[in-house]
Write an enzyme that holds these catalytic residues in place. Structure first.
Site, mmCIF file in Angstrom:
data_model
loop_
_atom_site.group_PDB
_atom_site.id
_atom_site.type_symbol
_atom_site.label_atom_id
_atom_site.label_comp_id
_atom_site.label_asym_id
_atom_site.label_seq_id
_atom_site.Cartn_x
_atom_site.Cartn_y
_atom_site.Cartn_z
ATOM 1 N N THR A 166 -10.536 20.715 18.811
ATOM 2 C CA THR A 166 -11.164 21.972 19.201
ATOM 3 C C THR A 166 -11.245 22.084 20.713
ATOM 4 O O THR A 166 -10.685 21.271 21.453
ATOM 5 C CB THR A 166 -12.542 22.144 18.506
ATOM 6 O OG1 THR A 166 -12.998 23.476 18.747
ATOM 7 C CG2 THR A 166 -13.581 21.161 19.010
ATOM 8 N N ASP A 207 -6.052 27.671 12.083
ATOM 9 C CA ASP A 207 -6.925 28.765 12.551
ATOM 10 C C ASP A 207 -6.300 30.129 12.215
ATOM 11 O O ASP A 207 -7.009 31.054 11.812
ATOM 12 C CB ASP A 207 -7.115 28.697 14.076
ATOM 13 C CG ASP A 207 -8.147 27.656 14.501
ATOM 14 O OD1 ASP A 207 -9.001 27.276 13.676
ATOM 15 O OD2 ASP A 207 -8.087 27.207 15.664
ATOM 16 N N LYS A 210 -6.902 22.054 22.394
ATOM 17 C CA LYS A 210 -5.919 22.517 21.406
ATOM 18 C C LYS A 210 -4.503 22.607 21.972
ATOM 19 O O LYS A 210 -3.533 22.544 21.217
ATOM 20 C CB LYS A 210 -6.333 23.883 20.848
ATOM 21 C CG LYS A 210 -7.510 23.783 19.914
ATOM 22 C CD LYS A 210 -7.891 25.119 19.328
ATOM 23 C CE LYS A 210 -9.043 24.917 18.352
ATOM 24 N NZ LYS A 210 -9.435 26.123 17.669
ATOM 25 N N ALA A 219 -7.873 29.480 20.801
ATOM 26 C CA ALA A 219 -8.254 30.276 19.629
ATOM 27 C C ALA A 219 -7.647 31.677 19.718
ATOM 28 O O ALA A 219 -7.189 32.231 18.711
ATOM 29 C CB ALA A 219 -9.776 30.357 19.522
ATOM 30 N N GLY A 236 -10.309 36.934 25.866
ATOM 31 C CA GLY A 236 -9.944 35.526 26.062
ATOM 32 C C GLY A 236 -8.481 35.310 25.736
ATOM 33 O O GLY A 236 -7.857 36.117 25.014
ATOM 34 N N SER A 273 -18.364 21.086 11.160
ATOM 35 C CA SER A 273 -17.209 20.529 10.438
ATOM 36 C C SER A 273 -17.586 19.309 9.598
ATOM 37 O O SER A 273 -17.094 19.173 8.467
ATOM 38 C CB SER A 273 -16.094 20.181 11.425
ATOM 39 O OG SER A 273 -15.578 21.363 11.971
ATOM 40 N N LEU A 281 -15.878 34.783 17.382
ATOM 41 C CA LEU A 281 -15.432 33.492 16.828
ATOM 42 C C LEU A 281 -16.537 32.444 16.882
ATOM 43 O O LEU A 281 -16.490 31.444 16.177
ATOM 44 C CB LEU A 281 -14.211 32.962 17.594
ATOM 45 C CG LEU A 281 -12.904 33.745 17.541
ATOM 46 C CD1 LEU A 281 -11.748 32.867 17.996
ATOM 47 C CD2 LEU A 281 -12.609 34.287 16.166
ATOM 48 N N GLY A 304 -18.232 33.596 13.477
ATOM 49 C CA GLY A 304 -17.017 32.859 13.144
ATOM 50 C C GLY A 304 -17.151 31.875 11.994
ATOM 51 O O GLY A 304 -16.271 31.032 11.803
ATOM 52 N N ARG A 314 -10.085 36.816 31.610
ATOM 53 C CA ARG A 314 -10.523 36.765 33.016
ATOM 54 C C ARG A 314 -9.384 36.321 33.921
ATOM 55 O O ARG A 314 -9.351 36.683 35.085
ATOM 56 C CB ARG A 314 -11.750 35.879 33.178
ATOM 57 C CG ARG A 314 -11.556 34.397 33.003
ATOM 58 C CD ARG A 314 -12.831 33.676 33.429
ATOM 59 N NE ARG A 314 -12.819 32.294 32.992
ATOM 60 C CZ ARG A 314 -13.842 31.476 33.148
ATOM 61 N NH1 ARG A 314 -14.949 31.924 33.713
ATOM 62 N NH2 ARG A 314 -13.773 30.230 32.738
HETATM 63 P P1 NAP Z 1 -10.286 27.662 25.237
HETATM 64 O O1 NAP Z 1 -8.919 27.243 24.839
HETATM 65 O O2 NAP Z 1 -11.001 26.888 26.302
HETATM 66 O O3 NAP Z 1 -10.187 29.219 25.691
HETATM 67 C C1 NAP Z 1 -11.326 29.927 26.111
HETATM 68 C C2 NAP Z 1 -10.903 31.267 26.708
HETATM 69 O O4 NAP Z 1 -12.095 31.931 27.158
HETATM 70 C C3 NAP Z 1 -10.025 31.131 27.950
HETATM 71 O O5 NAP Z 1 -9.205 32.259 28.069
HETATM 72 C C4 NAP Z 1 -11.067 31.091 29.068
HETATM 73 O O6 NAP Z 1 -10.569 31.418 30.334
HETATM 74 C C5 NAP Z 1 -12.016 32.159 28.581
HETATM 75 N N1 NAP Z 1 -13.341 32.021 29.191
HETATM 76 C C6 NAP Z 1 -14.064 30.884 29.337
HETATM 77 N N2 NAP Z 1 -15.229 31.162 29.946
HETATM 78 C C7 NAP Z 1 -15.209 32.495 30.224
HETATM 79 C C8 NAP Z 1 -16.129 33.372 30.872
HETATM 80 N N3 NAP Z 1 -17.299 32.919 31.364
HETATM 81 N N4 NAP Z 1 -15.798 34.673 30.967
HETATM 82 C C9 NAP Z 1 -14.622 35.134 30.473
HETATM 83 N N5 NAP Z 1 -13.709 34.338 29.860
HETATM 84 C C10 NAP Z 1 -14.015 33.038 29.736
HETATM 85 O O7 NAP Z 1 -11.265 27.690 23.974
HETATM 86 P P2 NAP Z 1 -10.874 28.051 22.445
HETATM 87 O O8 NAP Z 1 -10.529 26.829 21.710
HETATM 88 O O9 NAP Z 1 -9.915 29.185 22.490
HETATM 89 O O10 NAP Z 1 -12.291 28.548 21.867
HETATM 90 C C11 NAP Z 1 -12.852 29.787 22.271
HETATM 91 C C12 NAP Z 1 -14.112 30.058 21.455
HETATM 92 O O11 NAP Z 1 -13.790 30.261 20.078
HETATM 93 C C13 NAP Z 1 -15.122 28.908 21.490
HETATM 94 O O12 NAP Z 1 -16.412 29.455 21.529
HETATM 95 C C14 NAP Z 1 -14.896 28.212 20.167
HETATM 96 O O13 NAP Z 1 -16.034 27.517 19.695
HETATM 97 C C15 NAP Z 1 -14.569 29.403 19.270
HETATM 98 N N6 NAP Z 1 -13.763 29.020 18.090
HETATM 99 C C16 NAP Z 1 -14.338 29.152 16.854
HETATM 100 C C17 NAP Z 1 -13.595 28.825 15.727
HETATM 101 C C18 NAP Z 1 -14.212 28.962 14.366
HETATM 102 O O14 NAP Z 1 -13.773 28.260 13.451
HETATM 103 N N7 NAP Z 1 -15.154 29.859 14.181
HETATM 104 C C19 NAP Z 1 -12.276 28.358 15.846
HETATM 105 C C20 NAP Z 1 -11.747 28.239 17.121
HETATM 106 C C21 NAP Z 1 -12.500 28.575 18.241
HETATM 107 P P3 NAP Z 1 -10.310 30.234 31.403
HETATM 108 O O15 NAP Z 1 -9.085 29.494 30.914
HETATM 109 O O16 NAP Z 1 -10.142 30.963 32.670
HETATM 110 O O17 NAP Z 1 -11.529 29.341 31.376
#
Ligand code: NAP
Length: 298
Positions: A72, A112, A76, A139, A135, A22, A234, A257, A159
């Protein structure tokens, strides 16, 4: 709209941030638009005091020390309780990635979802608007919202099934007629296999594939991906996750992503400064490998 500030202090809070691109995107946008400013990383780990640390960031927005803040993983949703108003999109999604202060009120926005939709246009998708989203975090909420708004049928595989149920219930008011969804565990092979039929897109919205999980795959490796499907991870760092590599080895198109990152950044920059810098111009600030990915994927 003309910029109202002489200097823009922008930033990102979340954890981990070591991989974040970013700063280079926003610093390129400041340079192109001829504005003074900087974009700073504020790492806030998920600890018991993270809400207090987020409150220090929102204080900076209220006081005018900061003009724009991206949020992030994993804050969020946590940050919502500190905000005064949400945009209609952020309200529907229940997660924000962009916060700013307007007339003394802290506004939460979600760029997003529209950023993802812009990037989706670039994917080689077949006509079946059926997706599996892995997930159910911040995001995933934006991605599922964007998909159902544009008529997709969505299967959320998480999960914690209760988190997916909560996501679907929170979004139920936003479902246009005809849109539907289903929920399963991310390890429920029978249901996933059944839903792979006619599915055109699998999206990884978990951190599985990025540090420290670079050798892990969010998808069941013994469940082959059928022809005609497209994988969208992503994650953008590493540029090719294990999930993407497995897909490509099977001849399945796979995207990272980076497109979403750049598209949401261009929308955030416009919100904060009033200046339009195109995503293609902002992408010129990226390291070469990501510029190539962005161009290839656009
Ligand atoms: P978040 O709010 O923490 O959500 C993560 C999700 O993944 C939750 O449902 C979590 O479940 C699940 N998860 C975590 N570890 C896991 C595992 N070992 N096995 C299965 N499920 C698992 O995070 P987020 O903000 O949504 O971000 C998710 C991903 O997207 C990250 O890698 C982030 O960098 C990426 N992202 C990229 C962009 C982009 O601009 N390209 C934008 C946004 C996000 P629990 O709640 O049970 O842990």
């Amino acid at each position: 709209m003309k910029p109202s500030q002489s200097t823009y202090s922008l930033g990102l809070c979340g954890f981990p941030l070591g991989h974040s691109l970013s700063p280079v995107l926003h610093e390129k946008a400041l340079q192109i638009s001829g504005l003074e400013g900087s974009y700073t990383l504020y790492p806030i780990p998920p600890q018991p005091d993270s809400l207090q640390r987020l409150a220090l960031m929102t204080d900076k927005l209220r006081s005018g020390e900061l003009q724009g803040l991206n949020v992030t993983i994993p804050h969020k949703q946590t940050i919502l309780s500190l905000l005064d108003d949400l945009s209609p999109t952020a309200q529907a999604i229940g997660a924000v990635n962009n916060v700013y202060c307007e007339n003394g009120r802290l506004i939460g926005e979600n760029t997003d979802a529209p950023g993802f939709l812009t990037d989706l246009i670039n994917l080689p998708l077949n006509a079946d608007k059926r997706a599996i989203v892995l997930g159910a975090g911040g995001a995933a909420r934006a991605v599922v919202y964007a998909l159902i708004q544009t008529g997709w049928h969505v299967h959320i595989a998480a999960r914690r099934v209760e988190q997916a149920v909560e996501l679907a219930q929170a979004l139920s008011g936003s479902f246009p007629t005809g849109a539907d969804y289903m929920i399963s565990s991310h390890l429920d092979q029978t249901t996933l296999q059944k839903n792979l039929k006619n599915c055109s897109l699998i999206i990884n919205a978990t951190p599985v594939g990025m540090e420290p999980h670079v050798n892990e795959n969010p998808w069941l490796e013994n469940l082959p991906l059928p022809d005609g499907i497209c994988v969208y991870d992503l994650i953008y760092n590493p540029p090719e996750t294990r999930f993407m590599r497995t897909a490509r080895l099977a001849g399945i198109p796979a995207r990272n992503g980076i497109g979403l990152l750049v598209e949401q950044a261009a929308l955030s920059f416009k919100k904060w400064t009033g200046v339009t810098v195109s995503s293609a111009e902002m992408a010129c600030g990226l390291p070469e490998i990501y510029q190539d990915d962005f161009r290839r994927q656009s």
